[in-house]
Design a protein around this motif. Structure first.
Motif, PDB file in Angstrom:
ATOM      1  N   GLY A 109       6.914  15.146  -5.975  1.00 51.73           N
ATOM      2  CA  GLY A 109       7.419  16.061  -4.934  1.00 51.73           C
ATOM      3  C   GLY A 109       6.426  16.385  -3.833  1.00 51.73           C
ATOM      4  O   GLY A 109       6.819  16.677  -2.717  1.00 51.73           O
ATOM      5  N   GLY A 110       5.106  16.376  -4.134  1.00 48.49           N
ATOM      6  CA  GLY A 110       4.123  16.754  -3.100  1.00 48.49           C
ATOM      7  C   GLY A 110       4.410  18.159  -2.602  1.00 48.49           C
ATOM      8  O   GLY A 110       4.463  19.108  -3.392  1.00 48.49           O
ATOM      9  N   LYS A 111       4.638  18.277  -1.291  1.00 44.71           N
ATOM     10  CA  LYS A 111       4.929  19.609  -0.728  1.00 44.71           C
ATOM     11  C   LYS A 111       6.268  20.125  -1.236  1.00 44.71           C
ATOM     12  O   LYS A 111       6.503  21.324  -1.289  1.00 44.71           O
ATOM     13  N   ALA A 120       8.299  25.634  -3.376  1.00 46.90           N
ATOM     14  CA  ALA A 120       6.977  25.942  -2.824  1.00 46.90           C
ATOM     15  C   ALA A 120       6.868  25.652  -1.331  1.00 46.90           C
ATOM     16  O   ALA A 120       6.238  26.391  -0.592  1.00 46.90           O
ATOM     17  N   SER A 162      -3.038  16.624   2.154  1.00 46.17           N
ATOM     18  CA  SER A 162      -2.660  16.623   3.579  1.00 46.17           C
ATOM     19  C   SER A 162      -3.879  17.025   4.387  1.00 46.17           C
ATOM     20  O   SER A 162      -4.439  18.099   4.155  1.00 46.17           O
ATOM     21  N   SER A 204       4.002  10.581  -4.515  1.00 42.32           N
ATOM     22  CA  SER A 204       5.432  10.793  -4.752  1.00 42.32           C
ATOM     23  C   SER A 204       5.948  12.002  -3.992  1.00 42.32           C
ATOM     24  O   SER A 204       6.702  12.813  -4.503  1.00 42.32           O
ATOM     25  N   GLU A 238      -2.629   9.946 -11.849  1.00 47.37           N
ATOM     26  CA  GLU A 238      -3.332   8.678 -11.679  1.00 47.37           C
ATOM     27  C   GLU A 238      -3.542   8.442 -10.181  1.00 47.37           C
ATOM     28  O   GLU A 238      -2.786   7.710  -9.542  1.00 47.37           O
ATOM     29  N   GLY A 273       5.146  12.317   6.193  1.00 48.71           N
ATOM     30  CA  GLY A 273       5.138  13.200   7.349  1.00 48.71           C
ATOM     31  C   GLY A 273       4.020  12.986   8.349  1.00 48.71           C
ATOM     32  O   GLY A 273       4.079  13.523   9.448  1.00 48.71           O
ATOM     33  N   MET A 283       6.783  33.337   4.974  1.00 50.51           N
ATOM     34  CA  MET A 283       5.873  32.367   5.597  1.00 50.51           C
ATOM     35  C   MET A 283       5.507  32.751   7.030  1.00 50.51           C
ATOM     36  O   MET A 283       6.337  33.215   7.791  1.00 50.51           O
ATOM     37  N   CYS A 302      10.717  12.195   7.145  1.00 51.84           N
ATOM     38  CA  CYS A 302      10.040  11.465   6.056  1.00 51.84           C
ATOM     39  C   CYS A 302      11.008  10.441   5.453  1.00 51.84           C
ATOM     40  O   CYS A 302      10.615   9.309   5.132  1.00 51.84           O
ATOM     41  N   ASP A 353      -3.819  20.561  -2.773  1.00 57.73           N
ATOM     42  CA  ASP A 353      -2.718  20.196  -3.678  1.00 57.73           C
ATOM     43  C   ASP A 353      -1.957  18.942  -3.257  1.00 57.73           C
ATOM     44  O   ASP A 353      -1.263  18.337  -4.080  1.00 57.73           O
ATOM     45  N   THR A 354      -2.021  18.591  -1.958  1.00 56.82           N
ATOM     46  CA  THR A 354      -1.184  17.457  -1.508  1.00 56.82           C
ATOM     47  C   THR A 354      -1.975  16.398  -0.749  1.00 56.82           C
ATOM     48  O   THR A 354      -1.393  15.422  -0.283  1.00 56.82           O
ATOM     49  N   LEU A 394       0.988  20.760   8.040  1.00 56.91           N
ATOM     50  CA  LEU A 394       2.280  20.532   7.364  1.00 56.91           C
ATOM     51  C   LEU A 394       2.943  19.239   7.808  1.00 56.91           C
ATOM     52  O   LEU A 394       3.704  18.638   7.056  1.00 56.91           O
TER      53      LEU A 394
HETATM   54  P1  FAD Z   1       3.756  14.962   0.687  1.00 55.19           P
HETATM   55  O1  FAD Z   1       4.689  16.044   0.325  1.00 55.19           O
HETATM   56  O2  FAD Z   1       2.659  15.252   1.620  1.00 55.19           O
HETATM   57  O3  FAD Z   1       3.184  14.397  -0.668  1.00 55.19           O
HETATM   58  C1  FAD Z   1       2.202  13.403  -0.733  1.00 55.19           C
HETATM   59  C2  FAD Z   1       1.989  13.102  -2.207  1.00 55.19           C
HETATM   60  O4  FAD Z   1       1.035  12.069  -2.316  1.00 55.19           O
HETATM   61  C3  FAD Z   1       1.438  14.298  -2.995  1.00 55.19           C
HETATM   62  O5  FAD Z   1       2.201  14.476  -4.157  1.00 55.19           O
HETATM   63  C4  FAD Z   1       0.007  13.898  -3.305  1.00 55.19           C
HETATM   64  O6  FAD Z   1      -0.472  14.429  -4.527  1.00 55.19           O
HETATM   65  C5  FAD Z   1       0.133  12.397  -3.373  1.00 55.19           C
HETATM   66  N1  FAD Z   1      -1.126  11.699  -3.118  1.00 55.19           N
HETATM   67  C6  FAD Z   1      -1.933  11.853  -2.034  1.00 55.19           C
HETATM   68  N2  FAD Z   1      -2.977  11.030  -2.136  1.00 55.19           N
HETATM   69  C7  FAD Z   1      -2.827  10.323  -3.281  1.00 55.19           C
HETATM   70  C8  FAD Z   1      -3.584   9.290  -3.913  1.00 55.19           C
HETATM   71  N3  FAD Z   1      -4.720   8.805  -3.389  1.00 55.19           N
HETATM   72  N4  FAD Z   1      -3.119   8.781  -5.075  1.00 55.19           N
HETATM   73  C9  FAD Z   1      -1.966   9.240  -5.632  1.00 55.19           C
HETATM   74  N5  FAD Z   1      -1.228  10.223  -5.075  1.00 55.19           N
HETATM   75  C10 FAD Z   1      -1.644  10.745  -3.902  1.00 55.19           C
HETATM   76  N6  FAD Z   1      10.169  20.325   6.072  1.00 55.19           N
HETATM   77  C11 FAD Z   1      11.484  20.517   6.315  1.00 55.19           C
HETATM   78  O7  FAD Z   1      12.223  19.545   6.543  1.00 55.19           O
HETATM   79  N7  FAD Z   1      12.031  21.767   6.284  1.00 55.19           N
HETATM   80  C12 FAD Z   1      11.270  22.871   6.035  1.00 55.19           C
HETATM   81  O8  FAD Z   1      11.790  23.984   5.973  1.00 55.19           O
HETATM   82  C13 FAD Z   1       9.881  22.701   5.806  1.00 55.19           C
HETATM   83  N8  FAD Z   1       9.095  23.752   5.528  1.00 55.19           N
HETATM   84  C14 FAD Z   1       7.841  23.549   5.004  1.00 55.19           C
HETATM   85  C15 FAD Z   1       7.120  24.629   4.500  1.00 55.19           C
HETATM   86  C16 FAD Z   1       5.907  24.430   3.865  1.00 55.19           C
HETATM   87  C17 FAD Z   1       5.156  25.599   3.314  1.00 55.19           C
HETATM   88  C18 FAD Z   1       5.388  23.120   3.744  1.00 55.19           C
HETATM   89  C19 FAD Z   1       4.096  22.881   3.007  1.00 55.19           C
HETATM   90  C20 FAD Z   1       6.070  22.038   4.292  1.00 55.19           C
HETATM   91  C21 FAD Z   1       7.304  22.245   4.934  1.00 55.19           C
HETATM   92  N9  FAD Z   1       8.052  21.190   5.464  1.00 55.19           N
HETATM   93  C22 FAD Z   1       9.365  21.374   5.804  1.00 55.19           C
HETATM   94  C23 FAD Z   1       7.472  19.848   5.625  1.00 55.19           C
HETATM   95  C24 FAD Z   1       7.865  18.922   4.491  1.00 55.19           C
HETATM   96  O9  FAD Z   1       7.664  19.570   3.274  1.00 55.19           O
HETATM   97  C25 FAD Z   1       6.997  17.694   4.549  1.00 55.19           C
HETATM   98  O10 FAD Z   1       7.089  17.075   5.829  1.00 55.19           O
HETATM   99  C26 FAD Z   1       7.381  16.649   3.509  1.00 55.19           C
HETATM  100  O11 FAD Z   1       7.745  17.223   2.284  1.00 55.19           O
HETATM  101  C27 FAD Z   1       6.184  15.739   3.356  1.00 55.19           C
HETATM  102  O12 FAD Z   1       6.492  14.669   2.500  1.00 55.19           O
HETATM  103  P2  FAD Z   1       5.547  13.417   2.405  1.00 55.19           P
HETATM  104  O13 FAD Z   1       6.405  12.268   2.017  1.00 55.19           O
HETATM  105  O14 FAD Z   1       4.746  13.259   3.633  1.00 55.19           O
HETATM  106  O15 FAD Z   1       4.584  13.699   1.173  1.00 55.19           O
END
Ligand code: FAD
Length: 495
Positions: A37-39, A53, A429, A9, A248, A464, A374, A475, A426-427, A434
Motif C-alpha cells: 500500500g505505501g502511502k 493513513a 518518498s 507495492s 525485502e 506518484g 490534515m 499513479c 515509511d515510504t 506527497l
Molecule cells: P507509494 O505509496 O509512494 O509507495 C511506494 C512503496 O514502495 C512503499 O510501500 C515503499 O515501502 C516501497 N519501496 C520504496 N523503496 C523500496 C525499495 N528499495 N525496495 C522495496 N520497496 C520499496 N492521493 C489522492 O488521490 N487522494 C488523496 O486524498 C490523497 N491524499 C493524500 C494524503 C496523504 C497524507 C498522503 C501521504 C498522500 C495522499 N495522496 C492522495 C497521494 C497518494 O497517496 C499517492 O500519490 C499514492 O498513493 C502514491 O503511490 P505510489 O505508487 O507512488 O507509491
C-alpha cells in the motif's frame, strides 16, 4: 516464462504488477515494508478507531475497475464504491458554510445562494473545464509524453485547438480571480492546486481542470475505506500469480550491457527481463542505480508539498460535518508563501478533516468519530518538526473549535501524528513530498520522469513521482502507460 520484478507495492506498483501479469509475465513484487500500500495504508488506534493513513479522496474509480476487467474479472465482486452526493463541506473564517454538492447544478445553486456568483456563470465555467479536460486528457495523462507516437496520434488533433484556453501562461489563482469576483469562490477553486501538492499562486492555470473530476464526474467512497482499493487489487494480483515479498527491500537494480537484468535484495539476486521501480524516482537513481547517469534537471525539480496529519479519536459526533470538510484560512496567499517560500507552516493554516466513520460506522465506536486532520506543509528540508507539530496542533484546535463552537481538544480520546519526516521514512518518498515534484511551473508536466528509461533497456518507472503525476488516479495511469510500453511476452509455440 519471462520474469518481471516490481520494486514497491504502492498503488502504482500493485497496478503495474497486475498489468504485467496480464501481459504474461511472472511477476514478483519486492516491498521494504511489512505490508502493501505505501502511502495507501491503514492502521487502528486503541479504543476501536480505524484510519486510512494517506489518501482520502477518490476520483476516477473506473481506473480501478479497468484492472479487474483487464484480468477478465467482474470488478463488483472485488471492489465496491459509492458516489458521494456531497463532495466537501466548506467553512470560512467569516462564518460562511457551503455544501459542495457533487451535482454541478446543485453546487452552482448553493454557490449562488452563499457566495457572490451567478449560477449560470459557474455552470458555464464547469462546462468549459469539462470540454478542455476531454480535449487534453488522452494526450497528457493517458500516454507517454516522451514517445514520438503520442504527438502523431489522432488525439493530438483534439488537443491542439484547446491549448490556448488551458491557461498555461497564467497562474491558477490569476485565472480564477479573473473569472470570479468572490474571494471565497476563488479560494475554493485555488485549493485544487493542493491536489498535486502545488501552489495556486505559481502553478499554471492548466491545473484549473482538476475540479472537473469532482463536479462533472464525481468523488467516490470505497466500501471499507480507501485501503480497500489496495486490498482488493492485491487480491486480484495474487490470483493472477503475482508473488509479494515483504520486508525485502531492493538494494540495487543490476545493469548489464545497458540492460536491467536483476534486482538485488538482502536475500540475493533476482533475475528479471523487466524491472519496474515504484520507488520515488530520486532515491531510485541515488540508491538503486547510483553509477548510472541521472537526469539532473528532472531530479532537481522542486518537490511538492507534504502533509502533517493528526489522527484523532473524537468522543462525539458532529452532524454538521461530512466525509470531507475544509476549514479555510483567512489569508491563502500567506499560507502558500509559508509552505513554498518560507518552508514552514502559517499560523492560520487551512485544515482538512476527513471522517470515514460517517460512511463506515465500524471505523469508530458508537457516538464517536475518527478524525483524519490534515494541514498542507512544506516537504522536509530539516525543519524542527517537533516544534511545528506543537504549533500547528494549537492552530488547528483553535480554528476547528471556533467554527464548531466546542472545545475539540477535550474530545480527543487517542492520537497519532504523521509528519513529512515520517512519510519519508515509511515510504521512501524523497523529502516526504506527497506527489513527487510540484507543478509550480509551466514545464513541470514535461519535466516529470518518463515511465521508461531511455538509457537502460527493460527498466520502467511508475508511481506518484513520475509521469503523469501523484494521486491515486495518476499513479494508476502511470502503470497503464508502463503496461502499454512493455513488450508482450512472446508465446512459445511447441513443435
Ligand atoms: P507509494 O505509496 O509512494 O509507495 C511506494 C512503496 O514502495 C512503499 O510501500 C515503499 O515501502 C516501497 N519501496 C520504496 N523503496 C523500496 C525499495 N528499495 N525496495 C522495496 N520497496 C520499496 N492521493 C489522492 O488521490 N487522494 C488523496 O486524498 C490523497 N491524499 C493524500 C494524503 C496523504 C497524507 C498522503 C501521504 C498522500 C495522499 N495522496 C492522495 C497521494 C497518494 O497517496 C499517492 O500519490 C499514492 O498513493 C502514491 O503511490 P505510489 O505508487 O507512488 O507509491
Amino acid at each position: 516464462m519471462a520474469k518481471a520484478a516490481v520494486i514497491g507495492s504502492g498503488i502504482g506498483g500493485i497496478a503495474a504488477a497486475i498489468r504485467l501479469a496480464v501481459k504474461g509475465y511472472e511477476v514478483t513484487v519486492f516491498e521494504a515494508n511489512a505490508t502493501f500500500g505505501g502511502k495507501m495504508t491503514q492502521f487502528t488506534l486503541p479504543g476501536g478507531y480505524r484510519f486510512d493513513a494517506g489518501p482520502s479522496l477518490f476520483t476516477l474509480p473506473h481506473l480501478v475497475d479497468e484492472l479487474f476487467s483487464l484480468a477478465g474479472r467482474n470488478p463488483q465482486q472485488y471492489f465496491r464504491y459509492q458516489k458521494l452526493p456531497v463532495v466537501t463541506q466548506y467553512f470560512w473564517p467569516d462564518g460562511t458554510q457551503l455544501t459542495a454538492y457533487a451535482n454541478a447544478q446543485d453546487f452552482a445553486q448553493e454557490a449562488e445562494q452563499k457566495l457572490k456568483v451567478r449560477k449560470e456563470h459557474l455552470l458555464r465555467h464547469l462546462q468549459k473545464v469539462a470540454r478542455l479536460y476531454h480535449a487534453t486528457a488522452d494526450t497528457f495523462l493517458h500516454k507517454s509524453l516522451h514517445r514520438v507516437g503520442t504527438y502523431l496520434s489522432s488525439d493530438v488533433l483534439k488537443t491542439l485547438p484547446a491549448l490556448p484556453e488551458l491557461g498555461l501562461m497564467t497562474t491558477m489563482h490569476a485565472a480564477n480571480a479573473q473569472a470570479f469576483e468572490d474571494p471565497r469562490l476563488v479560494q475554493l477553486l485555488d485549493r485544487y492546486a493542493t491536489y498535486n501538492g502545488s501552489d495556486p499562486y505559481q502553478a499554471p492555470g492548466t491545473l484549473n481542470l482538476i475540479p472537473h473530476l469532482e463536479f462533472n464526474i464525481g468523488a467516490f467512497y470505497p466500501e471499507g475505506g480507501i485501503y480497500a482499493i489496495a486490498k482488493s487489487l492485491v487480491k486480484l494480483a495474487e490470483e493472477l500469480g503475482v508473488k509479494f515479498r515483504y520486508q525485502e527491500p531492493v538494494l540495487e537494480i543490476v545493469i548489464s550491457e545497458k540492460k536491467a537484468v536483476a534486482v538485488k535484495t538482502p536475500k540475493g539476486d533476482f533475475p528479471a527481463e523487466v524491472v519496474v521501480s515504484n520507488m520515488d524516482i530520486v532515491p531510485t537513481y541515488r540508491k538503486l542505480i547510483p553509477t548510472q547517469p541521472a537526469p539532473k534537471k528532472t531530479l532537481n525539480q522542486p518537490r511538492s508539498s507534504s502533509a502533517l496529519i493528526f489522527y484523532w479519536g473524537i468522543a462525539r459526533a458532529f452532524p454538521e460535518l461530512d466525509l470531507h470538510n475544509i476549514f479555510f484560512s483567512q489569508d491563502y496567499w500567506q499560507e502558500f508563501e509559508h509552505i513554498f517560500k518560507k518552508n514552514t507552516v502559517a499560523d492560520d493554516p487551512t485544515v482538512y478533516v476527513n471522517i470515514t466513520s460517517k460512511l463506515s460506522p465500524a471505523d469508530a465506536p458508537a457516538g464517536h468519530e475518527n478524525w483524519f486532520v490534515m494541514v498542507n506543509v512544506p516537504h522536509n528540508s530539516g525543519q524542527d518538526w517537533g516544534k511545528l507539530i506543537q504549533q500547528t496542533r494549537q492552530s488547528v484546535l483553535k480554528k476547528v473549535s471556533k467554527v464548531l463552537g466546542t472545545d475539540v481538544e477535550q474530545l480527543i480520546t487517542t492520537e497519532r501524528v504523521w509528519d513529512p519526516k515520517g512519510i519519508e521514512a515509511d515510504t521512501s518518498s524523497f523529502a516526504g513530498a506527497l506527489y513527487g515534484s510540484s507543478s509550480n511551473n509551466r514545464m513541470a508536466a514535461f519535466l516529470r520522469h518518463p515511465n521508461f528509461s531511455g538509457k537502460i533497456k527493460g527498466l520502467y518507472f511508475v508511481g506518484g513521482s513520475v509521469h503523469p503525476g501523484g494521486g491515486i488516479p495518476l499513479c494508476l495511469l502511470s502503470a497503464k502507460i508502463m503496461g502499454d510500453l512493455v513488450p508482450k511476452v512472446p508465446t512459445t509455440v511447441s513443435a
